[in-house]
Scaffold this active site. Structure first.
Site, PDB file in Angstrom:
ATOM      1  N   SER A  55      40.342  48.852   3.118  1.00 25.01           N
ATOM      2  CA  SER A  55      41.776  48.570   2.981  1.00 25.01           C
ATOM      3  C   SER A  55      42.459  49.818   2.433  1.00 25.01           C
ATOM      4  O   SER A  55      42.346  50.882   3.031  1.00 25.01           O
ATOM      5  CB  SER A  55      41.997  47.345   2.090  1.00 25.01           C
ATOM      6  OG  SER A  55      43.359  47.000   2.035  1.00 25.01           O
ATOM      7  N   HIS A  73      42.598  47.007   7.026  1.00 24.53           N
ATOM      8  CA  HIS A  73      43.890  46.323   6.922  1.00 24.53           C
ATOM      9  C   HIS A  73      44.997  47.265   7.401  1.00 24.53           C
ATOM     10  O   HIS A  73      45.243  48.299   6.766  1.00 24.53           O
ATOM     11  CB  HIS A  73      44.154  45.906   5.478  1.00 24.53           C
ATOM     12  CG  HIS A  73      43.163  44.915   4.951  1.00 24.53           C
ATOM     13  ND1 HIS A  73      42.932  44.735   3.607  1.00 24.53           N
ATOM     14  CD2 HIS A  73      42.335  44.050   5.590  1.00 24.53           C
ATOM     15  CE1 HIS A  73      42.009  43.795   3.438  1.00 24.53           C
ATOM     16  NE2 HIS A  73      41.628  43.372   4.629  1.00 24.53           N
ATOM     17  N   ASP A 117      38.974  40.991  -0.154  1.00 25.57           N
ATOM     18  CA  ASP A 117      38.597  40.596   1.196  1.00 25.57           C
ATOM     19  C   ASP A 117      37.226  41.162   1.569  1.00 25.57           C
ATOM     20  O   ASP A 117      36.978  42.362   1.434  1.00 25.57           O
ATOM     21  CB  ASP A 117      39.650  41.099   2.194  1.00 25.57           C
ATOM     22  CG  ASP A 117      39.368  40.647   3.621  1.00 25.57           C
ATOM     23  OD1 ASP A 117      38.755  39.579   3.808  1.00 25.57           O
ATOM     24  OD2 ASP A 117      39.776  41.371   4.552  1.00 25.57           O
TER      25      ASP A 117
END
Length: 348
Positions: free
Chosen positions: A168, A194, A290
């Site tokens: 991310s 992401h 995540d």
């Protein structure tokens, strides 16, 4: 102490909106705004902000040149406020390469309504940036000769090994470092970063220019081949599915998972079902958690796992959470990740 933010944008409307949005968060204090980098330079010296928000298209000095100068002379955490266009994607990726921590995207039409909707995300990213490290990664070679494997050598070659990587905040450059170290015949690799839908294809193309592997945005139904890396499309989830003796990409447009779409967790869960212990997995720099619980599930199933260490991570959120959960077999600096993934894949 609240986080002191300086807003740099040539639009008076955007400066006003960003000030209103950020000022609503009790942990953030907007200490000033500047319409161009020249004025911003003086205000940085005077006000000593903790975080900057920066637009790229501004008068008097290009935002990228300002960012490059800033990172060389007076490094500060920067959150880019970028145009949601392909051209904006290229500029934003360049800004991340220069050292920006993260970005939010301006809406194409109704700026006021769109930026207000982004308020919670913007505040979260500003607070993350205040805690983030400004990492000096190895410079990306401008004219690196990349020799992709000939189509005849790789086009119909499947693989019995798979590498899965999630990332991310800070991940666009971390993935660049990892993929630059991968050889043309590396095991098939699936990647979830992401990223917005408009940015994922330019991101994959950028990685492809500087990796011996063939890097592409994943397409639904595409066969997963050795020597290829597949980047999850922004705004959709990437899964790995078994199709007889081979794997294929499955791209699905379902609800966000772990607040993200694409989600690293979705990809990791699919890899467990499709590949089992023929896979190795890594979690790189990123905000939030995540993929961390799913990485633990992979490790508990006998799959070798690793995470990027705190010292080389821009944000040790996802990998840090995974480490605390006991999801990582190994914790490695970024420059050791590619080599270790290859070693583990050979032994998987």
């Amino acid at each position: 102490m609240p986080i002191k933010v300086l807003i740099i944008d040539d639009s008076a409307l955007v400066r006003q909106l960003l000030t209103e949005i950020l000022s609503k968060d009790p942990e953030i204090e907007v200490i000033g705004a500047a319409p161009d980098p020249i004025i911003a330079r003086d205000k940085i010296k005077q006000l000593k902000p903790d975080v900057l928000t920066l637009d790229v298209e501004m008068p008097r000095m290009d935002g990228l040149q300002f960012l490059a100068n800033l990172m060389r002379l007076h490094p500060l955490p920067v959150v880019m406020v970028s145009s949601l266009t392909e051209a904006g994607a290229d500029v934003t990726l360049k800004a991340l390469e220069l050292g920006a921590i993260d970005f939010v995207t301006k809406p194409k039409l109704d700026v006021a309504k769109g930026l207000t909707a982004y308020g919670p995300i913007l505040c979260e990213k500003v607070k993350m940036a205040a805690k983030a490290k400004i990492i000096s990664l190895p410079a990306r070679p401008v004219d690196k000769p990349v020799s992709h494997a000939p189509a005849t050598a790789m086009a119909f070659r499947t693989t019995d090994k798979l590498i899965a990587i999630g990332a991310s905040a800070g991940g666009t450059e971390a993935l660049r470092v990892v993929l630059e170290m991968m050889p043309a015949d590396a095991p098939a690799t699936v990647i979830t970063q992401h990223i917005p839908a408009e940015f994922s294809r330019p991101f994959a193309e950028r990685l492809n220019k500087h990796s011996a592997m063939v890097v592409m945005q994943a397409e639904d139904g595409a066969p997963i081949l050795a020597g290829h890396a597949y980047v999850a499309p922004g705004g959709k989830h990437l899964e790995v599915v078994r199709d007889g003796a081979r794997w294929r990409c499955r791209v699905i447009d379902t609800e966000p998972v772990n607040r993200h779409k694409p989600s690293v967790g979705v990809m990791f869960s699919s890899v467990l079902k499709a590949a089992g212990t023929n896979c190795v997995a890594a979690l790189l720099t990123g905000m939030g958690d995540d993929g961390s619980r799913e990485l633990l599930t992979l490790r508990q199933a006998g799959i070798r796992t690793l995470v990027q260490d705190e010292a080389t991570s821009v944000v040790w959120g996802m990998p840090g959470t995974a480490f605390r959960l006991g999801a990582a077999d190994e914790v490695l600096p970024l420059d050791k990740v590619a080599g270790r993934l290859l070693e583990l894949a050979r032994n998987a």
